[in-house]
Design a protein around this motif. Structure first.
Motif, PDB file in Angstrom:
ATOM      1  N   HIS B  19       0.934  -1.238  -0.045  1.00 36.21           N
ATOM      2  CA  HIS B  19       0.157   0.022  -0.099  1.00 36.21           C
ATOM      3  C   HIS B  19       0.916   1.089  -0.045  1.00 36.21           C
ATOM      4  CE1 HIS B  19      -3.578  -2.041   0.376  1.00 36.21           C
ATOM      5  NE2 HIS B  19      -3.066  -2.842   1.245  1.00 36.21           N
ATOM      6  N   ALA B  20       1.342   1.659  -1.275  1.00 41.89           N
ATOM      7  CA  ALA B  20       2.099   2.741  -1.472  1.00 41.89           C
ATOM      8  C   ALA B  20       1.436   4.087  -0.894  1.00 41.89           C
ATOM      9  CB  ALA B  20       2.657   2.973  -2.824  1.00 41.89           C
ATOM     10  N   LEU B  21       0.371   4.274  -1.329  1.00 44.30           N
ATOM     11  CA  LEU B  21      -0.458   5.375  -0.698  1.00 44.30           C
ATOM     12  C   LEU B  21      -1.771   4.738  -0.149  1.00 44.30           C
ATOM     13  CD1 LEU B  21      -0.016   8.118  -3.668  1.00 44.30           C
ATOM     14  CD2 LEU B  21       1.034   8.090  -1.340  1.00 44.30           C
ATOM     15  N   TYR B  22      -2.100   5.377   1.228  1.00 44.18           N
ATOM     16  CA  TYR B  22      -3.407   4.930   1.532  1.00 44.18           C
ATOM     17  C   TYR B  22      -4.224   6.194   2.117  1.00 44.18           C
ATOM     18  CZ  TYR B  22      -6.323   1.538   4.163  1.00 44.18           C
ATOM     19  OH  TYR B  22      -7.453   1.084   4.499  1.00 44.18           O
ATOM     20  N   ASP B  23      -5.353   6.415   1.103  1.00 43.10           N
ATOM     21  CA  ASP B  23      -6.410   7.672   1.392  1.00 43.10           C
ATOM     22  C   ASP B  23      -5.668   9.004   1.717  1.00 43.10           C
ATOM     23  OD1 ASP B  23      -8.883   8.380   1.440  1.00 43.10           O
ATOM     24  OD2 ASP B  23      -9.042   7.950   3.747  1.00 43.10           O
ATOM     25  N   VAL B  24      -5.059   9.423   0.634  1.00 43.14           N
ATOM     26  CA  VAL B  24      -3.997  10.503   0.699  1.00 43.14           C
ATOM     27  C   VAL B  24      -4.859  11.814   0.585  1.00 43.14           C
ATOM     28  CG1 VAL B  24      -2.152  11.790   0.148  1.00 43.14           C
ATOM     29  CG2 VAL B  24      -1.787   9.496   1.228  1.00 43.14           C
ATOM     30  N   SER B  25      -5.337  12.854   1.218  1.00 45.76           N
ATOM     31  CA  SER B  25      -5.805  14.026   0.721  1.00 45.76           C
ATOM     32  C   SER B  25      -4.799  15.140   1.246  1.00 45.76           C
ATOM     33  CB  SER B  25      -7.128  14.075   1.583  1.00 45.76           C
ATOM     34  OG  SER B  25      -7.840  13.080   1.118  1.00 45.76           O
ATOM     35  N   LEU B  26      -4.700  16.225   0.297  1.00 42.76           N
ATOM     36  CA  LEU B  26      -3.475  17.152   0.542  1.00 42.76           C
ATOM     37  C   LEU B  26      -4.178  18.235  -0.634  1.00 42.76           C
ATOM     38  CD1 LEU B  26      -0.390  17.028   1.194  1.00 42.76           C
ATOM     39  CD2 LEU B  26      -0.325  16.837  -1.106  1.00 42.76           C
ATOM     40  N   GLU B  27      -3.835  19.524   0.034  1.00 41.69           N
ATOM     41  CA  GLU B  27      -4.276  20.806  -0.742  1.00 41.69           C
ATOM     42  C   GLU B  27      -2.860  21.608  -0.797  1.00 41.69           C
ATOM     43  OE1 GLU B  27      -7.961  22.193  -0.791  1.00 41.69           O
ATOM     44  OE2 GLU B  27      -7.577  23.521  -2.436  1.00 41.69           O
ATOM     45  N   VAL B  28      -2.339  21.903  -1.995  1.00 44.61           N
ATOM     46  CA  VAL B  28      -1.456  22.976  -2.072  1.00 44.61           C
ATOM     47  C   VAL B  28      -2.029  24.138  -2.700  1.00 44.61           C
ATOM     48  CG1 VAL B  28       0.933  23.173  -3.124  1.00 44.61           C
ATOM     49  CG2 VAL B  28       0.224  21.024  -2.433  1.00 44.61           C
ATOM     50  N   ALA B  29      -2.094  25.363  -2.173  1.00 41.49           N
ATOM     51  CA  ALA B  29      -2.333  26.586  -2.580  1.00 41.49           C
ATOM     52  C   ALA B  29      -1.507  27.221  -3.640  1.00 41.49           C
ATOM     53  CB  ALA B  29      -2.714  27.404  -1.404  1.00 41.49           C
ATOM     54  N   GLN B  30      -2.132  28.232  -4.516  1.00 42.57           N
ATOM     55  CA  GLN B  30      -1.082  28.940  -5.270  1.00 42.57           C
ATOM     56  C   GLN B  30      -0.047  29.644  -4.683  1.00 42.57           C
ATOM     57  OE1 GLN B  30      -1.566  30.500  -8.839  1.00 42.57           O
ATOM     58  NE2 GLN B  30       0.231  31.601  -7.975  1.00 42.57           N
ATOM     59  N   GLY B  31       1.259  29.541  -5.217  1.00 45.71           N
ATOM     60  CA  GLY B  31       2.358  30.259  -4.684  1.00 45.71           C
ATOM     61  C   GLY B  31       2.992  29.574  -3.593  1.00 45.71           C
ATOM     62  N   GLN B  32       2.665  28.315  -3.307  1.00 45.81           N
ATOM     63  CA  GLN B  32       3.176  27.680  -1.963  1.00 45.81           C
ATOM     64  C   GLN B  32       4.300  27.047  -2.283  1.00 45.81           C
ATOM     65  OE1 GLN B  32       0.364  25.310   0.289  1.00 45.81           O
ATOM     66  NE2 GLN B  32      -0.430  27.164   1.203  1.00 45.81           N
TER      67      GLN B  32
END
Ligand SMILES: Nc1ncnc2c1ncn2[C@@H]1O[C@H](COP(=O)(O)OP(=O)(O)O)[C@@H](O)[C@H]1O
Ligand SMILES: [Mg+2]
Lengths: 218, 326
Positions: B19-32
């Motif tokens: 299980h390389a990724l398990y239920d991954v949620s992520l947010e990257v905003a503009q300019g970060q």
């Protein structure tokens, strides 16, 4: 008989060999390169996996490669006649020569392409390249030094095959060596023929090596 | 700018499942500049490769600049990929092309005409400081120069997003710094949003404003660096200040990590402590670091004396971050 009297004949047969081998190599690259590319691209881990096609191609290539050339020569007689209208002469010999060399060159191409680091293919994909762009702008340019060496190798193998093809009516140096040198005990003719072939093979090999080294920027 | 929603990826090799990724949620905003850290094998590469679909997620969705990447196929996926740049640990430059022609590659496949391409390549070479290396082949370049070519190539088509997969992991510390400076400059000047993955905490400290921790395919922590640093209980915060562990501890003393943020660093805190509570303070180790552009100091101390508990409480009252190490 004095060997000097043989020169015109030797030159003529050398040209015949060059013609057979040259045209066969050209055709071999023309058909073998796409076949090799197809073998890599259709692989289950390739750009565009087509396992069924890949398996069929693999079997066909292996089958043709495992067939002794002399048998291929005979089996192909009807096909050759259909393609060139006759089954004897140097032009007719080109058909079996090409057919024998295509699977060989396809494997050479396959190996050269597999040497291209997978990271380069991924980078090209990440930049939005199409499959055709990856083949034409990444795989082939990156594998070019290996492909040049492969072409030299194909030329050399074809010189050997052409002697056999010559024996069944193709003409050329190999035929000359067998007919006069071997069957009529004219050792000097055989010797000169062998030397010419040796020089040719040596020249192809060193030109191939030099070109590959010059092309490679690695 | 980049959003992952419940992304899952499982690798199957024979009977084995990873299980390389398990239920991954992520947010990257503009300019970060968003850094994802984690140990080797945590799934970092898989995560970043799911963003441009070099890896096909088994489940979940990915958006980049408002477009659902996971819904695209064929030509539309290729078009979307041209709006994302990517750089790699191994640089992945075409060995048979010069630096200039490597940088020109994305323009070439996008059908940009030759004269325009040449103009843009010159501009990019200048941007990454390699004007004099245009005709050099990758084999003639150093690691840092190769990565500069990689960066120029990645931003050639003016993407809004840059994905970086361990871009500095193959470089020495000095070269790493210069590459990080370049990335930070691009972020500031072009407003480029950067998602980077790394196992080097130094990278996150130096240029990231946001970070996440990936562990065995799960995203266990994420947030702004400034919040993470201030909260001693965060795992990432601890990762910034690895405790001194190789020093034998006195069982009677309190072993604490004191982190100074901002103005607290100006006070003679330790002197006050000794005077007010009559305790012995033994300094085990310490460092001052710049994290997310802020100076942060940390001391590891042993406090011993009758009033040591009160001393620790006093430190907390001063607004200094104190973590008692058990
Ligand atoms: N193509 C693959 N096939 C099988 N397993 C893989 C593949 N790619 C990655 N993995 C496994 O998935 C896990 C996460 O890998 P990766 O994303 O490369 O980790 P990281 O970049 O954090 O080191 C590892 O256990 C790795 O072995
Ligand atoms: Mg990785």
């Amino acid at each position: 008989m004095n060997i000097v009297e043989w020169w015109p004949r030797l030159i003529q047969e050398s040209l015949t060999t060059l013609y057979m081998v040259g045209v066969s190599t050209l055709l071999t690259v023309l058909f073998g390169l796409p076949l090799g590319v197809l073998l890599v691209v259709s692989d289950e881990r390739g750009l565009s996996p087509r396992p069924a096609i890949n398996r069929v191609l693999g079997v066909v290539v292996n089958l043709t490669r495992s067939l002794p050339f002399i048998i291929l020569l005979v089996v192909l007689i009807p096909f050759t006649r259909w393609v060139v209208g006759t089954s004897i002469g140097p032009t007719a010999a080109i058909v079996p020569l090409t057919l024998a060399a295509v699977p060989f060159f396809a494997r050479v191409t396959e190996n050269a392409l597999r040497e291209v680091p997978s990271g380069l293919i991924e980078a090209a994909q990440a930049m939005g390249s199409s499959e055709w762009q990856i083949v034409s702008k990444v795989y082939i340019p990156e594998a070019l030094p290996g492909l040049v060496l492969g072409i030299a190798l194909t030329l050399i193998s074809l010189v050997g095959y052409s002697a056999m093809a010559g024996a069944v009516g193709g003409g050329g140096l190999g035929d000359l060596a067998i007919r006069y040198g071997y069957q009529r005990f004219q050792t000097d003719v055989m010797l000169v023929t062998v030397v010419i072939l040796l020089v040719f093979v040596q020249a192809v090999q060193s030109i191939g090596d030099k070109m590959a080294a010059k092309i490679s920027k690695r | 700018m980049i959003r992952l929603e419940n992304v899952t990826k499982t690798f199957r090799t024979g009977a084995d499942e990873v299980h390389a990724l398990y239920d991954v949620s992520l947010e990257v905003a503009q300019g970060q500049i968003f850094g994802v850290v984690g140990a080797s094998g945590a799934g970092k590469s898989t995560l970043i490769r799911c963003v441009n679909r070099l890896e096909e997620p088994d489940g979940g969705k990915v958006w980049v600049d408002g477009e659902e990447i996971t819904a695209l196929r064929g030509e539309s996926l290729r078009q979307a990929r041209r709006k994302m740049g990517m750089i790699f640990q191994q640089f992945n430059l075409l060995s048979q092309r010069t630096a200039a022609d490597n940088i020109g590659y994305p323009l070439e496949i996008a059908g940009v005409e030759k004269s325009e391409r040449e103009r843009r390549v010159l501009e990019l070479l200048e941007l990454v400081g390699l004007e004099d290396k245009a005709r050099a082949y990758p084999a003639q370049l150093s690691g840092g120069q190769k990565q500069r070519v990689g960066i120029a190539r990645a931003i050639a088509t003016n993407p809004k997003v840059l994905l970086s997969d361990e871009a500095t992991s193959a470089l020495d510390p000095t070269t790493t710094d210069s590459i990080l400076d370049l990335l930070q400059g691009l972020n500031k000047r072009l407003g480029l949003t950067i998602l980077l993955i790394t196992h080097q905490m130094e990278v996150v400290k130096k240029i990231c404003d946001h970070a996440a921790l990936l562990e065995d395919g799960r995203l266990v922590e994420a947030g702004a660096i400034s919040d993470l640093v201030a909260d001693p209980l965060r795992r990432l915060s601890r990762a910034f200040f690895p405790p001194v562990i190789d020093i034998p501890r006195d069982p009677r003393a309190v072993h604490a990590a004191i982190t100074f943020l901002g103005s607290a660093a100006d006070e003679p805190i330790l002197a006050n402590l000794v005077r007010k509570f009559d305790v012995d303070v033994n300094i085990l180790g310490g460092s001052i670091q710049e994290i997310g552009g802020r100076r942060v100091g940390q001391l590891q101390v042993e406090i011993q004396g009758e009033q040591m508990a009160a001393a620790v409480a006093y430190l907390g009252d001063l607004g200094v971050r104190v973590e008692v190490i058990k």
